[in-house]
Design a protein around this motif. Structure first.
Motif, mmCIF file in Angstrom:
data_model
loop_
_atom_site.group_PDB
_atom_site.id
_atom_site.type_symbol
_atom_site.label_atom_id
_atom_site.label_comp_id
_atom_site.label_asym_id
_atom_site.label_seq_id
_atom_site.Cartn_x
_atom_site.Cartn_y
_atom_site.Cartn_z
ATOM 1 N N ARG A 4 0.846 -1.198 0.000
ATOM 2 C CA ARG A 4 0.000 0.000 0.000
ATOM 3 C C ARG A 4 0.884 1.251 0.000
ATOM 4 N NH1 ARG A 4 -2.888 3.736 3.154
ATOM 5 N NH2 ARG A 4 -4.998 4.034 2.383
ATOM 6 N N LEU A 8 0.779 4.219 -2.687
ATOM 7 C CA LEU A 8 0.544 5.621 -2.313
ATOM 8 C C LEU A 8 1.732 6.502 -2.692
ATOM 9 C CD1 LEU A 8 -1.299 5.229 1.096
ATOM 10 C CD2 LEU A 8 -2.247 6.032 -1.079
ATOM 11 N N LEU A 11 0.837 7.052 -6.346
ATOM 12 C CA LEU A 11 -0.442 7.764 -6.504
ATOM 13 C C LEU A 11 -0.829 8.387 -5.158
ATOM 14 C CD1 LEU A 11 -2.332 4.935 -8.442
ATOM 15 C CD2 LEU A 11 -1.429 7.036 -9.418
ATOM 16 N N PRO A 12 -0.207 9.492 -4.782
ATOM 17 C CA PRO A 12 -0.473 10.081 -3.465
ATOM 18 C C PRO A 12 -1.949 10.429 -3.278
ATOM 19 C CG PRO A 12 1.348 11.196 -4.567
ATOM 20 C CD PRO A 12 0.742 10.270 -5.565
ATOM 21 N N GLU A 13 -2.461 10.103 -2.103
ATOM 22 C CA GLU A 13 -3.859 10.415 -1.793
ATOM 23 C C GLU A 13 -3.992 11.899 -1.483
ATOM 24 O OE1 GLU A 13 -6.971 9.338 1.691
ATOM 25 O OE2 GLU A 13 -6.065 7.601 0.688
ATOM 26 N N GLN A 14 -4.932 12.550 -2.171
ATOM 27 C CA GLN A 14 -5.172 13.982 -1.977
ATOM 28 C C GLN A 14 -6.401 14.246 -1.116
ATOM 29 O OE1 GLN A 14 -5.363 15.410 -6.061
ATOM 30 N NE2 GLN A 14 -3.249 16.123 -5.892
ATOM 31 N N GLU A 16 -10.096 12.144 0.830
ATOM 32 C CA GLU A 16 -10.926 10.957 1.070
ATOM 33 C C GLU A 16 -12.350 11.424 1.293
ATOM 34 O OE1 GLU A 16 -11.520 7.766 4.611
ATOM 35 O OE2 GLU A 16 -9.537 7.774 3.699
ATOM 36 N N THR A 28 -11.633 7.749 -2.698
ATOM 37 C CA THR A 28 -10.385 8.471 -2.438
ATOM 38 C C THR A 28 -9.976 9.134 -3.744
ATOM 39 O OG1 THR A 28 -9.071 6.471 -2.849
ATOM 40 C CG2 THR A 28 -9.589 6.983 -0.554
ATOM 41 N N CYS A 29 -9.209 10.209 -3.608
ATOM 42 C CA CYS A 29 -8.754 11.004 -4.754
ATOM 43 C C CYS A 29 -7.233 10.984 -4.738
ATOM 44 C CB CYS A 29 -9.306 12.416 -4.587
ATOM 45 S SG CYS A 29 -8.801 13.568 -5.860
ATOM 46 N N HIS A 30 -6.617 10.642 -5.872
ATOM 47 C CA HIS A 30 -5.167 10.470 -5.956
ATOM 48 C C HIS A 30 -4.582 11.283 -7.109
ATOM 49 C CE1 HIS A 30 -5.405 6.963 -3.254
ATOM 50 N NE2 HIS A 30 -6.591 6.809 -3.814
ATOM 51 N N GLU A 32 -2.232 11.738 -10.130
ATOM 52 C CA GLU A 32 -1.653 10.787 -11.088
ATOM 53 C C GLU A 32 -1.213 11.532 -12.337
ATOM 54 O OE1 GLU A 32 -2.668 6.504 -13.087
ATOM 55 O OE2 GLU A 32 -4.289 7.954 -12.980
ATOM 56 N N VAL A 36 -6.221 13.572 -11.893
ATOM 57 C CA VAL A 36 -6.702 13.023 -10.633
ATOM 58 C C VAL A 36 -7.420 11.710 -10.891
ATOM 59 C CG1 VAL A 36 -8.263 13.429 -8.703
ATOM 60 C CG2 VAL A 36 -6.901 15.291 -9.580
#
Length: 181
Positions: A4, A8, A11-14, A16, A28-30, A32, A36
């Motif tokens: 995980r 992450l 694709l860092p989580e921006q 939730e 969740t929003c990542h 990329e 996004v």
């Protein structure tokens, strides 16, 4: 072979979006590569309702009515087998987009959540003592019914109602049709 943390990192989580009980899903929003990615999971029926595309071996394509019916049947079948089922979807969009519209359906994840040791015995002890046992769950009605049978909550008919039906439900005045569900 990917953790995980590795995912992450790529694709860092921006953001939730917490589980929404009305929609029966969360997102969740990542970040990329300059765009996004919205990753969505939830009750398959809720997720499917929001999908316009499906990801196949050859890439995304329109989600047809017959494919929706097929996925719904698979969900029901998995639930009746006592599996917990999650619908999975995604989309690429602007960061301020609605995370739950125009999704691409990815598939379903089916999970076996084993019954804890002693639960069936506790249910039987309670029933023998004259306790009316009621099971409440957020699972698909088919999953709930399969689990209720596995723990010995019933050996015949049972009443399975969904949350939207519970307001005003009175087991003492329920119709035969309600009792048969």
């Amino acid at each position: 072979g990917m953790t995980r943390a590795d995912l992450l990192g790529q694709l860092p989580e921006q953001a939730e979006f917490a589980f929404d009980p009305a929609l029966k899903m969360m997102a969740t929003c990542h970040a990329e590569a300059g765009r996004v990615l919205f990753a969505v999971k939830g009750a398959p029926e809720g997720v499917l309702e929001r999908c316009t595309m499906v990801l196949g071996a050859e890439g995304p394509r329109d989600l047809t009515a017959s494919e929706r019916t097929n996925w719904a049947a698979r969900n029901t079948s998995a639930g009746r087998a006592g599996l917990r089922v999650l619908g999975l979807a995604m989309k690429h969009a602007a960061p301020d987009a609605d995370p739950y519209s125009d999704l691409t359906f990815l598939g379903m994840a089916c999970l076996l959540d084993p019954i804890r040791p002693g639960v069936a015995d506790a249910v039987q002890d309670s029933l023998r003592a004259g306790v009316r046992v009621v099971m409440l769950t957020g699972d698909h009605p088919g999953t709930a019914e399969a689990i209720a049978r596995r723990v010995g909550l019933t050996d015949g008919g049972m009443t399975v109602i969904e949350g939207r039906e519970i307001a005003g439900y009175d087991p003492n005045t329920a119709t035969d049709a309600q009792q048969a569900r």
